[in-house]
Design a protein around this motif. Structure first.
Motif, short mmCIF file in Angstrom:
data_model
loop_
_atom_site.label_atom_id
_atom_site.label_comp_id
_atom_site.label_asym_id
_atom_site.label_seq_id
_atom_site.Cartn_x
_atom_site.Cartn_y
_atom_site.Cartn_z
N LEU A 79 0.83 -1.21 0.00
CA LEU A 79 0.00 0.00 0.00
C LEU A 79 0.87 1.26 0.00
O LEU A 79 0.56 2.22 -0.71
CB LEU A 79 -0.95 -0.01 1.20
CG LEU A 79 -2.01 -1.11 1.20
CD1 LEU A 79 -2.80 -1.10 2.50
CD2 LEU A 79 -2.92 -1.01 -0.02
N ALA A 80 1.95 1.25 0.76
CA ALA A 80 2.86 2.40 0.80
C ALA A 80 3.46 2.66 -0.57
O ALA A 80 3.68 3.81 -0.96
CB ALA A 80 3.96 2.18 1.83
N ALA A 81 3.69 1.61 -1.34
CA ALA A 81 4.31 1.74 -2.66
C ALA A 81 3.41 2.44 -3.67
O ALA A 81 3.87 2.80 -4.76
CB ALA A 81 4.72 0.36 -3.18
N LEU A 82 2.16 2.68 -3.33
CA LEU A 82 1.27 3.43 -4.21
C LEU A 82 1.66 4.91 -4.26
O LEU A 82 1.27 5.62 -5.17
CB LEU A 82 -0.18 3.33 -3.72
CG LEU A 82 -0.82 1.95 -3.71
CD1 LEU A 82 -2.15 1.99 -2.95
CD2 LEU A 82 -1.01 1.45 -5.14
N LEU A 83 2.43 5.34 -3.27
CA LEU A 83 2.75 6.74 -3.11
C LEU A 83 4.09 7.11 -3.75
O LEU A 83 4.91 6.24 -4.03
CB LEU A 83 2.82 7.07 -1.61
CG LEU A 83 1.55 6.77 -0.81
CD1 LEU A 83 1.80 6.94 0.67
CD2 LEU A 83 0.40 7.65 -1.29
N PRO A 84 4.34 8.41 -3.92
CA PRO A 84 5.68 8.85 -4.35
C PRO A 84 6.72 8.39 -3.33
O PRO A 84 6.40 8.19 -2.16
CB PRO A 84 5.56 10.37 -4.40
CG PRO A 84 4.10 10.64 -4.56
CD PRO A 84 3.40 9.53 -3.83
N PRO A 85 7.99 8.24 -3.76
CA PRO A 85 9.03 7.65 -2.91
C PRO A 85 9.18 8.25 -1.50
O PRO A 85 9.33 7.51 -0.54
CB PRO A 85 10.30 7.84 -3.73
CG PRO A 85 9.83 7.89 -5.15
CD PRO A 85 8.48 8.55 -5.10
N ASP A 86 9.15 9.57 -1.37
CA ASP A 86 9.31 10.16 -0.04
C ASP A 86 8.19 9.74 0.91
O ASP A 86 8.42 9.41 2.07
CB ASP A 86 9.39 11.68 -0.11
CG ASP A 86 10.71 12.17 -0.70
OD1 ASP A 86 11.66 11.36 -0.79
OD2 ASP A 86 10.78 13.36 -1.06
#
Length: 181
Positions: free
Chosen positions: A11-18
């Motif tokens: 789920l976190a990987a859905l976001l931009p890297p930072d």
């Protein structure tokens, strides 16, 4: 059994890297509530489209950490959807009255709140809540998978077994080789 850490990282990987790193860091230090707050806020801020299965998974994670339905449900519903076909559908109409649990032979002190449906077979994952003098309990007593339109319980799960219930709903009509952990 669901590997919650793997789900969290996916789920976190859905976001931009930072933001991805920040959400993972929250998980690593045991601040899941802050990580969920950041996850949903960042999905909204970046207007990341999510499919309905992902939306349902986020709802289950939020409930596992006490952040559903009042804290993050309204904001998660504002996240843009994607065009990807989904097996699961989050039932977001939280304003409708819950069903009496007696319709599913669970007794008169509980109510059923439909939560997630399977778009393939129409079965529904519902939460049961105790009726308190002030309204529904905040924490579900059970999770149940109901047959399509009949209110018949196909599976009953105890408190805290939201992931197991979601997996059972997902597997109820899929071929085993297509089921996700």
């Amino acid at each position: 059994m669901t590997n919650e850490a793997a789900v969290w990282h996916r789920l976190a990987a859905l976001l931009p890297p930072d933001d991805t790193q920040a959400v993972v860091d929250y998980w690593s230090i045991g601040e899941q509530e802050g990580g969920l707050e950041l996850l949903v806020s960042a999905l909204l801020r970046h207007q990341v489209p999510i499919d309905e299965t992902t939306r349902a998974e986020i709802a289950v994670v939020c409930e596992a950490w006490g952040m559903w339905p009042h804290t993050l449900a309204p904001r998660l519903s504002q996240c843009p959807g994607s065009e990807t076909a989904s097996v699961l559908q989050l039932i977001e109409n939280t304003t409708s009255a819950p069903m009496p649990a007696t319709t599913a032979s669970l007794g008169d002190q509980l109510v059923l709140v439909p939560w997630i449906s399977c778009t393939t077979c129409g079965q529904t994952l519902a939460r049961t809540h105790t009726l308190e003098p002030w309204g529904m309990s905040l924490t579900p007593e059970h999770y149940v998978i109901l047959d399509t339109g009949q209110g018949t319980i196909r599976h009953l799960f105890t408190q805290g077994k939201g992931w197991e219930a979601l997996t059972a709903l997902r597997n109820s009509c899929e071929k085993p080789e297509l089921a996700q952990p």
